[in-house]
Design a protein around this motif. Structure first.
Motif, PDB file in Angstrom:
ATOM      1  N   UNK A 218       0.853  -1.189   0.000  1.00  0.00           N
ATOM      2  CA  UNK A 218       0.000   0.000   0.000  1.00  0.00           C
ATOM      3  C   UNK A 218       0.888   1.237   0.000  1.00  0.00           C
ATOM      4  N   UNK A 219       0.632   2.124  -0.939  1.00  0.00           N
ATOM      5  CA  UNK A 219       1.331   3.406  -1.003  1.00  0.00           C
ATOM      6  C   UNK A 219       0.302   4.501  -0.735  1.00  0.00           C
ATOM      7  N   UNK A 220       0.507   5.258   0.327  1.00  0.00           N
ATOM      8  CA  UNK A 220      -0.354   6.378   0.661  1.00  0.00           C
ATOM      9  C   UNK A 220       0.245   7.647   0.065  1.00  0.00           C
ATOM     10  N   UNK A 221      -0.620   8.592  -0.283  1.00  0.00           N
ATOM     11  CA  UNK A 221      -0.116   9.827  -0.880  1.00  0.00           C
ATOM     12  C   UNK A 221      -0.957  11.018  -0.452  1.00  0.00           C
ATOM     13  N   UNK A 222      -0.340  12.166  -0.559  1.00  0.00           N
ATOM     14  CA  UNK A 222      -1.034  13.449  -0.393  1.00  0.00           C
ATOM     15  C   UNK A 222      -0.534  14.360  -1.500  1.00  0.00           C
ATOM     16  N   UNK A 223      -1.457  15.115  -2.096  1.00  0.00           N
ATOM     17  CA  UNK A 223      -1.099  16.023  -3.190  1.00  0.00           C
ATOM     18  C   UNK A 223      -1.626  17.418  -2.861  1.00  0.00           C
ATOM     19  N   UNK A 224      -0.760  18.392  -3.033  1.00  0.00           N
ATOM     20  CA  UNK A 224      -1.153  19.796  -2.891  1.00  0.00           C
ATOM     21  C   UNK A 224      -0.947  20.485  -4.231  1.00  0.00           C
ATOM     22  N   UNK A 225      -1.919  21.291  -4.656  1.00  0.00           N
ATOM     23  CA  UNK A 225      -1.844  22.064  -5.891  1.00  0.00           C
ATOM     24  C   UNK A 225      -1.579  23.529  -5.559  1.00  0.00           C
ATOM     25  N   UNK A 277       1.645  28.809 -14.950  1.00  0.00           N
ATOM     26  CA  UNK A 277       2.296  27.739 -14.209  1.00  0.00           C
ATOM     27  C   UNK A 277       1.321  27.054 -13.253  1.00  0.00           C
ATOM     28  N   UNK A 278       1.519  25.774 -13.102  1.00  0.00           N
ATOM     29  CA  UNK A 278       0.812  24.993 -12.095  1.00  0.00           C
ATOM     30  C   UNK A 278       1.832  24.088 -11.424  1.00  0.00           C
ATOM     31  N   UNK A 279       1.906  24.140 -10.098  1.00  0.00           N
ATOM     32  CA  UNK A 279       2.839  23.310  -9.344  1.00  0.00           C
ATOM     33  C   UNK A 279       2.075  22.292  -8.506  1.00  0.00           C
ATOM     34  N   UNK A 280       2.698  21.147  -8.292  1.00  0.00           N
ATOM     35  CA  UNK A 280       2.142  20.100  -7.449  1.00  0.00           C
ATOM     36  C   UNK A 280       3.220  19.613  -6.500  1.00  0.00           C
ATOM     37  N   UNK A 281       2.809  19.261  -5.299  1.00  0.00           N
ATOM     38  CA  UNK A 281       3.645  18.483  -4.393  1.00  0.00           C
ATOM     39  C   UNK A 281       2.954  17.134  -4.207  1.00  0.00           C
ATOM     40  N   UNK A 282       3.681  16.065  -4.426  1.00  0.00           N
ATOM     41  CA  UNK A 282       3.139  14.723  -4.243  1.00  0.00           C
ATOM     42  C   UNK A 282       3.998  14.015  -3.208  1.00  0.00           C
ATOM     43  N   UNK A 283       3.406  13.788  -2.045  1.00  0.00           N
ATOM     44  CA  UNK A 283       4.138  13.206  -0.921  1.00  0.00           C
ATOM     45  C   UNK A 283       3.693  11.768  -0.711  1.00  0.00           C
TER      46      UNK A 283
END
Length: 764
Positions: A218-225, A277-283
């Motif tokens: 299982x891989x958990x993730x969080x994404x912020x735009x 521009x559009x930035x993402x953080x994927x943790x």
């Protein structure tokens, strides 16, 4: 001087003097292996996130049968492919099997499409054509222009977070595809479940569960735009379900804040401002969605893309600066720093910033602040040279890796040390129980913070697990019987070496009952030696050798990823005894030399994926691991000149600074660790001992910076293309009398001086 660095398929240049290298981009995408098992994306050393483009979606099976073309996609990226389907966050580099490719992100513009389409017609889906001329890769940085969408993609990372920066060509609406269907080595049913929750206009969280090479992952993730979500939705690409429950009262696929499906692809639409521009953080987290959010907040508190890129670049510079080398030409420098880079891609960090990680027992565990938990242990490969290299230059990290192996053993239902493991799963890939080699080598190299009595108990428990891979047969008969367990010769030889490692650890700890038991077991190789043929040969339970036998054949019973010629030379712990079995030094020297001079026909390995023509020299297979110590065996029979001759040939023909320049899978850094050791002039033929064998350096000079502040300096006099033979070696000013170099002479710093010559020195 100038020197260059090939990073996972990417050429990076460094300029200026020792200790002051400044990483500078020179030329994008110079590949490393015909097998294509390298990812060219962004990562920090040993990072949990390895963010890279994936160039196609080849299935593992077609019509229920294995699809051989999938083998090229072990790392997700193929240089020859014309399209990119997206950027996923987890990859292996240089493996012969695969998994991962998690949480794929693809930016698009124009018409929304939720299918990747096909490479022959990229506009049939969300994939995009690209051109290598518009592709850039540097340490912790990757960029490419997606031609069909006219979007510039830029990627960088921290240890647990991937940062994406997308610059669109028009100030218009933008789409982000979140593909939770895509993965590496995918097949029907691999995805167990996927889930996405929209938390607010800027944040989403979720997880992906798969059952593949790792059975329960299982891989958990969080994404912020960086911009608020305008609208969102998803589709389920699985066959229509018979039962929908009472969720059917909602329109789940249009701006509904929860998405759950086995084959889920989601989309998120945004309005852009003048920056385009559009930035993402994927943790990522292996523990929870909350853990992923904590990792994000901790490691990426702001939107400064360049800050994260430069911080990762600095981490790479620190690793590269542990070695300062002067070479004969720029190509050799490219090769050397390529190898250094590859040795720092894995094993990978496997815990949240809080210290928590998910164990093999499905429970959450916590490490103390001073310890890091690791995963991605390709031990059949890496015990040979990668972990011994770490015992010189990554001692604290390697100690944590040993502790991670011991934690694995405690959490394992089988109570066994890892064989090939990742993401809190045991894959059971390949043979042997080579964690014991890593542990014994750590003990003999004085790694601290490890309870070695506890480690010895774990080694013994593992080696006595009768139901694992023929161990019961091995314990009862003194060898693995082919009619009881396949690849029996390979297993017998590798078990014997591993048992010797256990014996050495027991001897050091004065556990003499264990020492006696495993010393006896370590001689098991003698039980599969056939004096009539002169090779190690498969035996049946009855005690008779199998009748059908060809020492050159890779596909026959008894061996895995090798043949009798190469595997018969695998007794690294008792080389003198092996030589005596094979008729003595003179006969063995001629026998060994013929390995490098006779030609191995394609028919002998044509159905073995991990052995290919470019990795073969004569009949010596350098492109696969079982032979990596073999060149150094000439040292035992008074012919170190042949060791020196063939080392230079391998360095010149099997490691090239160009596309397809590596002669086999890098196998999580093992091929590269061999290169580093051999280029510096010595190699650990038998990990678990204190000894290295002298070879023939390729460097003109080198410094190795140790963690205790000491330095190993290497000076090579009269180094040239013609001067491949070692005339003399001096250790701290004293001329060495034989080919052995001891770790005790190196651990507090040392000065090695090699004198090279165009003529062999038979007296050395």
């Amino acid at each position: 001087m100038r020197f260059s660095l090939l990073i996972s398929g990417i050429l990076i240049a460094s300029a200026s003097a020792f200790g002051q290298n400044k990483l500078k981009y020179v030329n994008p995408l110079i590949g490393t292996s015909k097998m294509g098992h390298t990812f060219p994306g962004a990562t920090v050393p040993f990072g949990m996130v390895q963010l890279s483009p994936d160039t196609d979606t080849i299935p593992y099976a077609v019509n229920g049968k294995y699809n051989p073309d999938v083998y090229k996609y072990c790392a997700g990226y193929q240089y020859e492919d014309p399209t990119i389907v997206g950027f996923s966050h987890t990859h292996f580099s240089g493996t012969g099997h695969s998994d991962l490719g998690d949480i794929l992100i693809m930016p698009t513009s124009g018409k929304l499409q939720l299918n990747p389409g096909v490479a022959s017609n990229p506009k049939s889906g969300f994939r995009s054509a690209y051109n290598h001329e518009n592709e850039i890769a540097k340490p912790n940085y990757y960029s490419v222009l997606l031609d069909d969408h006219q979007i510039r993609a830029e990627l960088t990372t921290t240890t647990r977070v991937g940062i994406h920066k997308y610059t669109f060509s028009e100030q218009d609406s933008a789409n982000i595809i979140l593909d939770l269907v895509s993965g590496i080595y995918n097949y029907e049913g691999k995805n167990v479940n996927t889930y996405v929750r929209v938390v607010d206009a800027f944040h989403i969280i979720g997880f992906r569960q798969t059952s593949g090479w790792a059975k329960n992952r299982t891989v958990y993730f969080a994404i912020e735009f960086s911009k608020p979500i305008k609208s969102y939705g998803y589709d389920d690409f699985q066959a229509k379900k018979v039962y929908q429950g009472f969720w059917r009262k909602f329109n789940l696929k249009d701006n509904f804040p929860e998405m759950s499906a086995n084959q889920l692809r989601a989309f998120f639409e945004f309005d852009l401002d003048a920056s385009k521009e559009l930035l993402l953080k994927v943790s990522l987290s292996n523990v929870s969605m909350e853990g992923a959010l904590l990792n994000m907040v901790t490691e990426t508190p702001n939107w400064s893309f360049d800050t994260y890129r430069k911080a990762g670049e600095t981490l790479w510079q620190t690793e590269l600066n542990k070695y300062e080398v002067e070479m004969l030409n720029e190509g050799d420098l490219i090769n050397f720093y390529t190898a250094v880079y590859h040795t720092c891609l894995g094993p990978t960090v496997y815990q949240d910033v809080s210290g928590s990680y998910r164990g093999l027992d499905f429970a959450n565990h916590s490490n103390p602040d001073q310890q890091t938990n690791y995963t991605t242990f390709s031990l059949w490969d890496t015990y040979r040279a990668l972990h011994p290299l770490f015992n010189l230059v990554q001692r604290k990290r390697n100690a944590d890796m040993v502790l991670s192996m011991l934690a694995h053993q405690e959490q394992s239902a089988q109570r066994m040390l890892p064989v090939w493991s990742h993401y809190a799963n045991e894959n059971w890939c390949m043979i042997g129980y080579h964690s014991v080699s890593v542990i014994a080598d750590a003990y003999n190299k004085g790694l601290e913070g490890i309870d070695y009595h506890k480690a010895l108990d774990a080694c013994v428990q593992t080696a006595r697990t009768r139901y694992f891979d023929g161990i019961g047969s091995y314990m009862d008969l003194g060898y693995v019987a082919e009619d009881q367990s396949s690849s029996s010769v390979s297993k017998t030889l590798e078990y014997a070496y591993d048992d010797w490692c256990i014996a050495q650890l027991a001897l050091g700890l004065k556990r003499m009952d264990i020492y006696d038991e495993f010393s006896k077991r370590s001689a098991a190789y003698k039980n599969v030696f056939d004096p009539k043929s002169g090779f190690m040969r498969a035996k049946l339970k009855s005690g008779s050798f199998i009748e059908k036998f060809d020492p050159l054949e890779t596909h026959q019973a008894g061996y895995i990823e090798g043949n009798a010629w190469n595997y018969s030379l695998y007794v690294p712990h008792q080389v003198d005894s092996m030589i005596a079995l094979m008729g003595g030094k003179k006969r063995f020297a001629a026998h060994l030399d013929s390995l490098f001079t006779m030609q191995l026909a394609d028919k002998y390995f044509e159905h073995t994926e991990d052995i290919t023509r470019e990795g073969i020299m004569g009949s010596y297979v350098h492109g696969n691991e079982p032979s990596h110590h073999v060149i150094y065996l000439f040292d035992w029979v008074g012919r170190p000149d042949l060791t020196q001759k063939y080392i230079r040939q391998v360095l010149r023909t099997k490691y090239l600074p160009k596309i397809d320049g590596l002669s086999g899978n890098d196998d999580c850094g093992q091929m590269s660790a061999w290169y580093i050791f051999s280029t510096l002039g010595f190699y650990p033929v038998c990990p678990g001992s204190d000894d290295y064998n002298i070879g023939a350096p390729l460097v003109k000079s080198a410094k190795i910076h140790l963690e205790n502040g000491a330095e190993i300096t290497i000076e090579v006099k009269d180094q040239s293309e013609k001067n491949v033979f070692v005339k003399a070696v001096y250790l701290n000013g004293v001329r060495m009398k034989d080919f052995k170099l001891n770790y005790q002479n190196l651990k507090n710093g040392a000065r090695l001086v090699f004198e090279m010559s165009a003529k062999p020195n038979r007296t050395f």
